[in-house]
Design a protein around this motif. Sequence first.
Motif, PDB file in Angstrom:
ATOM      1  N   PHE A   1      31.062  76.866  44.123  1.00  0.00           N
ATOM      2  CA  PHE A   1      31.132  77.310  45.079  1.00  0.00           C
ATOM      3  C   PHE A   1      31.843  78.715  45.709  1.00  0.00           C
ATOM      4  O   PHE A   1      32.577  78.933  47.372  1.00  0.00           O
ATOM      5  CB  PHE A   1      31.851  76.487  46.223  1.00  0.00           C
ATOM      6  N   SER A   2      32.727  78.961  44.848  1.00  0.00           N
ATOM      7  CA  SER A   2      34.219  80.158  45.010  1.00  0.00           C
ATOM      8  C   SER A   2      33.683  80.896  45.883  1.00  0.00           C
ATOM      9  O   SER A   2      32.694  81.704  45.765  1.00  0.00           O
ATOM     10  CB  SER A   2      34.982  80.313  43.372  1.00  0.00           C
ATOM     11  N   ASP A   3      34.308  82.269  46.036  1.00  0.00           N
ATOM     12  CA  ASP A   3      33.834  83.921  46.651  1.00  0.00           C
ATOM     13  C   ASP A   3      34.475  84.672  46.747  1.00  0.00           C
ATOM     14  O   ASP A   3      34.037  85.694  46.733  1.00  0.00           O
ATOM     15  CB  ASP A   3      34.583  83.038  48.743  1.00  0.00           C
TER      16      ASP A   3
ATOM     17  N   LEU B   1      35.374  78.953  50.585  1.00  0.00           N
ATOM     18  CA  LEU B   1      33.716  78.575  50.184  1.00  0.00           C
ATOM     19  C   LEU B   1      32.665  79.421  50.479  1.00  0.00           C
ATOM     20  O   LEU B   1      32.928  80.054  51.324  1.00  0.00           O
ATOM     21  CB  LEU B   1      33.853  77.076  50.866  1.00  0.00           C
TER      22      LEU B   1
ATOM     23  N   THR C   1      33.057  72.631  41.539  1.00  0.00           N
ATOM     24  CA  THR C   1      33.726  72.931  42.438  1.00  0.00           C
ATOM     25  C   THR C   1      33.688  74.694  42.484  1.00  0.00           C
ATOM     26  O   THR C   1      33.561  75.710  43.434  1.00  0.00           O
ATOM     27  CB  THR C   1      35.229  72.045  42.604  1.00  0.00           C
TER      28      THR C   1
END
Length: 592
Positions: A353-355, A366, A350
């Motif tokens: 997918f961090s921006d 995402l 999870t």
Amino acid sequence: MRTLQKLSRLPVALTMPALAILLIVFGIPIFLLFLTSLNAPAFSLVNYRVFLQQPANVRVLLQTIQISVVATAVCLMIGYPIAYLIAATAKRLRMVLLVLVVIPYLTSLLVRTYAWIVILGDRGLINNILLDLGLISSPLSLIYSRMAVYIGMVHIMLPVMILPLVSIMMGIDKSLIAAARSMGAPPFAAFWRVFLPLSLPGVRSGTLLVFVLCLGFYITPAALGGLRDAMLSTFIAAQVASSFNMVQTATSAFVLLGIAAVVLLLLGLDLSSIQARATRPLPKSWSSTPRSFGTLARYLNELASSYRSKRWTAKLYQAEGGSSCWTIVGTLFVVVVMFYLLFPSVVVVTMSFSDGAFLEFPPSTLSLKWYRSFFGDPSWTGAAWTSVQIGVAVAILSTIVGTLAAHGLSRVVPRLRSSLTMVILAPITLPSIVVGIAAYFGLLNLGLIGTKVGIILTHSIGAIGYVVVIVSAVLANFDRRLEQAAKSMRAGPLQTFWRVTLPLIRPGIIGSALFAFIHSFDEVVKTSLVSGFSIRTLPLKMWENMRHQIDPTIAAIASLLILLPVLWLIAIYVTGWRTKAKSQSGPPDAFV
């Protein structure tokens, strides 16, 4: 010449390639290291006395044993109930639960360690949640502690404890438990007197594997623990990195190996079977019990027999009650354990997918930013391509050599098979740091330090053991009459193996090849010793980044590595399904 031809026809000759690689890379070097630790040719124990006279060495040694014992005990306390519940479930649910256990087992050790760094860090998941809820004003010191080391080690070793237990428990005849219940035994008594003794081989195997592997832990204690949590493997690796003193390194390695050998001798040798124990006469202390005590015991037994008879009659046709409560408790326990095994991987995937510039869970926005960072950085892609090349070479070499060895071992006498199997499995049952030190010493004499060939040989001595285990398990259920039928139709040994044996054991061979690839792709301890700082594999680069900075790119790489065991299981399922479909379609026409 005729003697050589006769030897080539012996089944044991098929194990010679595996034994040759093992002897050159591991066997001879470990023997020379042992002689070095004894100051050969003078042969004295002065090096061991010097080691034990230093308080720091003794403290690290006792700390290593303590951490390994505690981690093993926790794995057993959690693993035995979960294995019992998995073995007692229906077949479909059991397969699902086993897959959920196998996936973390096959996931990269670095990935799982990195996941706990992300969860337990000062700005990790737990501290961020507590800070957001206002429960704490400053981050808790969860990481770089003994508790963090235990959490990480138990998470990594728990599947190693569960799988042998499930294997043994599934082979226990459940009618024995039913017979005990029909004789009036309550559930706990039936479990304690019947089921538990029959499951002790699994307890012994799981405990032995977990403890010996914990002795050689290096990555997890170094990443999650503090300076006071160093283990002997970390101490040995520091000796190699700082000043490679062969005498000190050999002595430290054999101290660690000696502990593992003692445990193997105490727990690894099963000198008597369950049936032998059942027919074994009572110990002398029991037979020499005073006659008055025996008379009193018989009198009390006669008084209680009438009560037991009435109780058995009353309970025989009585519906069981209270089982729903235990079902709920068991279900919750399974859910908690599976959450503990799988949640760290979910967190890493999870977060990948961090921006943002830092990892956060859940991500506010995402993005594929960190995946682009991985594929756009030549240093990362180059390390990944090196790991793929080495992994493919290891898979090919170990699969060919290991399959031949397993085929030969299945045809030798049991005593010889047991001895050769123990020798072949030594690199995966002994502490990894000791195997790495021996491989370093062997490759140093061959001039292969810092070469891909050296890394491939080092990875192969462990991968061959896994191939032998998997292929031998497939050959154990192989019907030898098919080979005899082929030979009766004038098929030679090679043609029989190629046209009959190989197609039937192909799923096991493919599975072992994939397992060998994953084993090589994840290896970091031995690689760090024999790479000579000139070859960087993906795990080595990940480990270097984890030690210096928490690069969010590692989360993207970890997510990709988590896919490996999933793809491995899918490949095993597909190949097994296709082979089963072919076998059900009709007999092969190989000799028509």
